[in-house]
Design a protein around this motif. Structure first.
Motif, PDB file in Angstrom:
ATOM      1  N   ILE A 132       0.842  -1.209   0.000  1.00  0.00           N
ATOM      2  CA  ILE A 132       0.000   0.000   0.000  1.00  0.00           C
ATOM      3  C   ILE A 132       0.879   1.263   0.000  1.00  0.00           C
ATOM      4  O   ILE A 132       1.987   1.270   0.522  1.00  0.00           O
ATOM      5  CB  ILE A 132      -0.998   0.046   1.186  1.00  0.00           C
ATOM      6  CG1 ILE A 132      -0.265  -0.066   2.524  1.00  0.00           C
ATOM      7  CG2 ILE A 132      -2.071  -1.007   1.045  1.00  0.00           C
ATOM      8  CD1 ILE A 132      -1.177   0.168   3.717  1.00  0.00           C
ATOM      9  N   LYS A 133       0.330   2.323  -0.587  1.00  0.00           N
ATOM     10  CA  LYS A 133       1.086   3.572  -0.715  1.00  0.00           C
ATOM     11  C   LYS A 133       0.155   4.766  -0.481  1.00  0.00           C
ATOM     12  O   LYS A 133      -1.054   4.609  -0.361  1.00  0.00           O
ATOM     13  CB  LYS A 133       1.654   3.693  -2.138  1.00  0.00           C
ATOM     14  CG  LYS A 133       2.661   2.614  -2.453  1.00  0.00           C
ATOM     15  CD  LYS A 133       3.550   3.000  -3.632  1.00  0.00           C
ATOM     16  CE  LYS A 133       4.703   2.036  -3.771  1.00  0.00           C
ATOM     17  NZ  LYS A 133       4.279   0.642  -3.992  1.00  0.00           N
ATOM     18  N   GLY A 134       0.754   5.942  -0.434  1.00  0.00           N
ATOM     19  CA  GLY A 134      -0.014   7.190  -0.430  1.00  0.00           C
ATOM     20  C   GLY A 134      -0.997   7.296   0.724  1.00  0.00           C
ATOM     21  O   GLY A 134      -0.659   7.026   1.872  1.00  0.00           O
ATOM     22  N   LYS A 135      -2.237   7.654   0.369  1.00  0.00           N
ATOM     23  CA  LYS A 135      -3.242   7.910   1.383  1.00  0.00           C
ATOM     24  C   LYS A 135      -3.573   6.650   2.184  1.00  0.00           C
ATOM     25  O   LYS A 135      -3.768   6.682   3.399  1.00  0.00           O
ATOM     26  CB  LYS A 135      -4.517   8.428   0.691  1.00  0.00           C
ATOM     27  CG  LYS A 135      -5.454   9.113   1.633  1.00  0.00           C
ATOM     28  CD  LYS A 135      -6.262  10.206   0.923  1.00  0.00           C
ATOM     29  CE  LYS A 135      -7.075  10.997   1.927  1.00  0.00           C
ATOM     30  NZ  LYS A 135      -8.343  10.442   2.268  1.00  0.00           N
ATOM     31  N   GLU A 136      -3.590   5.536   1.482  1.00  0.00           N
ATOM     32  CA  GLU A 136      -3.888   4.268   2.151  1.00  0.00           C
ATOM     33  C   GLU A 136      -2.834   3.953   3.215  1.00  0.00           C
ATOM     34  O   GLU A 136      -3.146   3.485   4.315  1.00  0.00           O
ATOM     35  CB  GLU A 136      -3.933   3.143   1.104  1.00  0.00           C
ATOM     36  CG  GLU A 136      -4.976   2.105   1.422  1.00  0.00           C
ATOM     37  CD  GLU A 136      -4.980   0.942   0.438  1.00  0.00           C
ATOM     38  OE1 GLU A 136      -5.629  -0.050   0.757  1.00  0.00           O
ATOM     39  OE2 GLU A 136      -4.331   1.029  -0.631  1.00  0.00           O
ATOM     40  N   LEU A 137      -1.569   4.257   2.883  1.00  0.00           N
ATOM     41  CA  LEU A 137      -0.473   4.030   3.832  1.00  0.00           C
ATOM     42  C   LEU A 137      -0.605   4.963   5.042  1.00  0.00           C
ATOM     43  O   LEU A 137      -0.454   4.535   6.189  1.00  0.00           O
ATOM     44  CB  LEU A 137       0.878   4.225   3.139  1.00  0.00           C
ATOM     45  CG  LEU A 137       2.120   4.014   3.996  1.00  0.00           C
ATOM     46  CD1 LEU A 137       2.156   2.614   4.597  1.00  0.00           C
ATOM     47  CD2 LEU A 137       3.380   4.250   3.174  1.00  0.00           C
ATOM     48  N   LEU A 138      -0.939   6.230   4.786  1.00  0.00           N
ATOM     49  CA  LEU A 138      -1.142   7.170   5.898  1.00  0.00           C
ATOM     50  C   LEU A 138      -2.246   6.673   6.818  1.00  0.00           C
ATOM     51  O   LEU A 138      -2.114   6.696   8.043  1.00  0.00           O
ATOM     52  CB  LEU A 138      -1.522   8.556   5.364  1.00  0.00           C
ATOM     53  CG  LEU A 138      -0.400   9.489   4.928  1.00  0.00           C
ATOM     54  CD1 LEU A 138      -0.970  10.872   4.616  1.00  0.00           C
ATOM     55  CD2 LEU A 138       0.696   9.607   5.973  1.00  0.00           C
ATOM     56  N   ASN A 139      -3.340   6.213   6.230  1.00  0.00           N
ATOM     57  CA  ASN A 139      -4.440   5.692   7.038  1.00  0.00           C
ATOM     58  C   ASN A 139      -4.007   4.491   7.851  1.00  0.00           C
ATOM     59  O   ASN A 139      -4.364   4.349   9.017  1.00  0.00           O
ATOM     60  CB  ASN A 139      -5.617   5.283   6.144  1.00  0.00           C
ATOM     61  CG  ASN A 139      -6.437   6.489   5.767  1.00  0.00           C
ATOM     62  OD1 ASN A 139      -6.456   7.481   6.506  1.00  0.00           O
ATOM     63  ND2 ASN A 139      -7.093   6.423   4.623  1.00  0.00           N
TER      64      ASN A 139
END
Ligand code: ADP
Ligand code: MG
Length: 329
Positions: free
Chosen positions: A84-91
């Motif tokens: 996972i990357k980006g927003k999904e990773l932040l979440n």
């Protein structure tokens, strides 16, 4: 949060030192974590126990995604979080946090306690104004029993004791309200006299906030005190997984018995002690077959050839040992 389902997770480190070997395509590879499959249940404290260098920290770091995986999957619900990357990773980072072993090293000495604890909120772009952030920090410092919290806000880490620093590190991990925490040897750098306080705090967070914890430790006594289940790791492999209350009586892997016998306060009955020779073998070019076989007294011809699978031998109790599986079949 759902259970965390780890399947065939591996991590190999290619060592840079052997430059010539690398050119020849023969670089030394450390097999730090090898084909680990385990489920971490929502709400539990799972202990991960084993000697230094067996891969505990590497496994923990892969779970919180600060270390890449070489292969395998980590599923939370039906989502594989490995790529996972980006927003999904932040979440994802809001749900899962890590507490590191060394509170002297993990807190930035140039930042105040206020800013240290606030940092994850900022990093994860959680929308809060300054006043809300300070309120939240005070709430967290209370939770980790640093009181009165207001007195800590403008201090720097060097003015705190080891135990107070580790409490700050825990507050920092908790401020984003994670559902799962990896605690990597959270008391090993601390004075013996203050260890129980930190361990009790982790237990309180589990019981009162329902936070699942992977507790990494080299100490079976600590694991037995705190954990629902204990996973014993040897040279990158889980060799036994057992409910804590069964550890003393029912654990079977020769390595688990070795660890128990070297914790004399826990193991008063010496009649079924097992002598185990030698020291941990290197994770560079680990032995063929069972990785523990060079140190094991029960070795049969199969052990140096076949790698034992982790098999359930009674409900909730798994062992990876050719010899013991023979006896039980
Ligand atoms: N960044 C790295 N580069 C190369 N080897 C590493 C790295 N990190 C860990 N290792 C090696 O991986 C193995 C497992 O290390 P680690 O996960 O730190 O074990 P533990 O936490 O159980 O002491 C060890 O052999 C260690 O030397
Ligand atoms: Mg470690």
């Amino acid at each position: 949060m759902s259970n965390i389902v780890i399947e065939n997770l591996s991590k190999d480190y290619v060592l840079k030192s052997g430059f010539i070997k690398q050119l020849r395509g023969q670089a030394d590879v450390v097999s730090a974590v090898s084909n680990v499959s385990i489920v971490i249940n929502s709400g539990e404290i799972l202990g991960l126990v084993g000697e230094s260098g067996c891969g505990k920290t590497t496994l923990g770091k892969m779970l919180v995604k600060i270390e890449d995986t070489s292969s395998g999957t980590i599923k939370v619900g039906d989502r594989d979080i490995v790529n996972i990357k980006g927003k999904e990773l932040l979440n994802f980072r809001k749900d899962i946090q890590m507490i590191f072993q060394d509170p002297y090293d993990s807190l930035n000495p140039k930042m105040t306690i206020h800013d240290i604890v606030a940092e994850p909120l900022r990093n994860l772009k959680l929308p809060k104004n300054n006043e809300e952030i300070t309120q939240k920090i005070i709430e967290m410092l209370k939770l980790v029993e640093l009181s009165p919290p207001e007195q800590y806000l403008n201090r720097y880490p060097h003015r705190l004791s080891g135990g107070q620093r580790q409490r700050v590190a825990i507050a920092r991990a908790l401020i984003v309200e994670p559902k799962f925490v990896v605690a990597d040897e959270p008391v090993s750098m601390l004075d013996v006299s203050i260890r129980a306080g930190i361990l009790n705090l982790l237990q309180k967070l589990n019981r009162e906030k329902g936070i699942s914890i992977l507790l990494i430790t080299h100490d079976l006594a600590t694991a037995r005190f705190l954990c629902n289940r204990i996973a014993v790791m040897y040279l990158g492999k889980i060799v036994e997984l057992i409910p804590s209350e069964k550890l003393m009586e029912n654990s079977m892997h020769p390595y688990t018995r070795l660890l128990l016998s070297s914790a004399p306060d826990l193991f008063a009955d010496t009649s079924n002690r097992i002598e185990v020779k030698g020291e941990a073998t290197s994770a560079i070019a680990p032995p063929k077959g069972c990785r523990f076989s060079p140190r094991c007294n029960f070795i049969s011809s199969a052990c140096s050839k076949e790698e034992p699978a982790l098999i359930e031998i009674e409900e909730g109790h798994f062992v990876a040992c050719n010899k013991i599986l023979d006896l039980n079949s």
